[in-house]
Design an enzyme around this catalytic site. Structure first.
Site, PDB file in Angstrom:
ATOM      1  N   ASP A   1       0.866  -1.217  -0.257  1.00 45.15           N
ATOM      2  CA  ASP A   1       0.029   0.167  -0.105  1.00 45.15           C
ATOM      3  C   ASP A   1       0.654   1.140  -0.002  1.00 45.15           C
ATOM      4  O   ASP A   1       0.382   2.310  -0.599  1.00 45.15           O
ATOM      5  CB  ASP A   1      -0.954   0.104   1.144  1.00 45.15           C
ATOM      6  CG  ASP A   1      -1.793  -1.185   1.240  1.00 45.15           C
ATOM      7  OD1 ASP A   1      -2.414  -1.394   0.159  1.00 45.15           O
ATOM      8  OD2 ASP A   1      -2.114  -1.671   2.452  1.00 45.15           O
TER       9      ASP A   1
ATOM     10  N   LYS B   1      20.066   7.203   4.121  1.00 45.62           N
ATOM     11  CA  LYS B   1      20.023   5.467   3.914  1.00 45.62           C
ATOM     12  C   LYS B   1      21.389   5.191   3.907  1.00 45.62           C
ATOM     13  O   LYS B   1      22.322   5.575   3.589  1.00 45.62           O
ATOM     14  CB  LYS B   1      19.339   5.484   2.562  1.00 45.62           C
ATOM     15  CG  LYS B   1      17.889   5.715   2.442  1.00 45.62           C
ATOM     16  CD  LYS B   1      17.379   5.738   0.973  1.00 45.62           C
ATOM     17  CE  LYS B   1      17.995   6.305   0.204  1.00 45.62           C
ATOM     18  NZ  LYS B   1      17.594   6.547  -1.198  1.00 45.62           N
TER      19      LYS B   1
ATOM     20  N   ASP C   1      17.944   1.845  -6.548  1.00 48.04           N
ATOM     21  CA  ASP C   1      18.856   1.225  -7.605  1.00 48.04           C
ATOM     22  C   ASP C   1      20.093   0.758  -6.924  1.00 48.04           C
ATOM     23  O   ASP C   1      21.080   0.345  -7.693  1.00 48.04           O
ATOM     24  CB  ASP C   1      19.091   2.447  -8.737  1.00 48.04           C
ATOM     25  CG  ASP C   1      19.890   3.593  -8.115  1.00 48.04           C
ATOM     26  OD1 ASP C   1      19.567   4.005  -7.065  1.00 48.04           O
ATOM     27  OD2 ASP C   1      20.958   3.996  -8.380  1.00 48.04           O
TER      28      ASP C   1
END
Length: 299
Positions: free
Chosen positions: A19, A220, A245
């Site tokens: 979702d 990240k 990626d």
């Protein structure tokens, strides 16, 4: 082993399972200033299916407001509160987690995007784009007047990095007791339309080597970025997927946060890194050539 997506039923199943969709930007949605083929249609499809869409980038050169302008210029729908950059996360970390006192300052190695986010959080800073620090003149401590209020050094991608900035940052980190060493992210490379360039991790590497210690990384794959998103949006990790990626940032970020992960091959990671004897130990849940592949569902 990662599931290789190819058939329409594969993509339909993916849409049914998740979702909330978190997207990296560089190498996933675009390459430099060129859109990856099919991205507008895929984002429209997800919104039409009532999916929650967010954009999570380690690129600290732009503020969320400037990222919004980039989305607009490329014809992509995005709201500022759907965009989470490492510059924004760094500012939130300094103000909310570190709780930097208002009379203290941050020395910045970075660009306007980082400065804008710090300013919006009410954080005082020096360095960055200040003309006095963007010089090719030789640096010596004899001519340097340090600011006694600097309590943190924040380093991101800086395409004008020089010896003066590195030396000032080093001074504060070694001469000011308790001065925090922070980096927006540790990406080794930065993808552009014309090819790879050194990333933010390469900018902070000289400091790490000189200091003999590692910084606190905000972007990240660190969980700080996910905490930043959770503070603004409610979502079920079990029904959330991270699309990226890069194995060592995007995919590891998703896995560490308990999210499903989808690797696309339009950016950093090559086929050879996920198959064969030298494959990475970081394994995504799904792999597809491009996020544009999801268009088959709407066909």
């Amino acid at each position: 082993m990662a599931a290789r997506l190819s058939a329409r039923t594969d993509y339909e199943s993916l849409l049914d399972k998740y979702d909330t969709w978190l997207f990296d930007c560089d190498g996933v949605l675009w390459q430099g200033d060129r859109l990856v083929d099919g991205v507008p249609e895929v984002l429209s499809l997800l919104r039409a299916r009532k999916k929650s869409v967010m954009f999570v980038t380690n690129n600290a050169t732009k503020s969320r407001k400037n990222y919004k302008k980039k989305f607009d210029s490329l014809g992509l729908q995005a709201h500022v509160d759907e965009i989470f950059g490492s510059a924004f996360a760094s500012a939130v970390y300094i103000s909310s987690v570190m709780q930097l006192p208002k009379d203290k300052k941050v020395y910045v190695i970075g660009m306007t995007g980082m400065e804008e986010e710090l300013r919006d959080e009410g954080i005082s800073f020096i360095g960055g784009t200040d003309p006095a620090d963007n010089t090719l003149e030789s640096f010596t401590l004899a001519n340097f007047k340090p600011d006694p209020d600097v309590a943190a050094v924040l380093c991101g991608l800086d395409t004008s990095v020089n010896y003066t900035k590195l030396s000032k940052a080093f001074y504060y980190l070694t001469r000011h007791p308790g001065c925090a060493f922070l980096v927006s992210n540790e990406d080794s490379t930065y993808p552009t339309a014309e090819g790879l360039l050194p990333g933010a991790g390469a900018i902070s590497a000289p400091l790490r080597y000189a200091l003999g210690r590692d910084p606190i990384s905000i972007g990240k794959p660190a969980g700080t970025m996910l905490d930043c998103i959770k503070a603004k949006h409610n979502f079920d990790p079990a029904r959330t997927i991270m699309v990226g990626d890069r194995l060592n940032t995007d995919i590891e970020f998703g896995k560490a946060g308990g999210l499903a992960t989808l690797l696309v091959l339009t950016g950093i990671t090559q086929e050879s890194e996920i198959t064969g004897p030298n494959a990475s130990r970081t394994v995504p849940d799904y792999v597809t050539n491009s996020i544009g592949d999801l268009r088959v569902v709407a066909a």
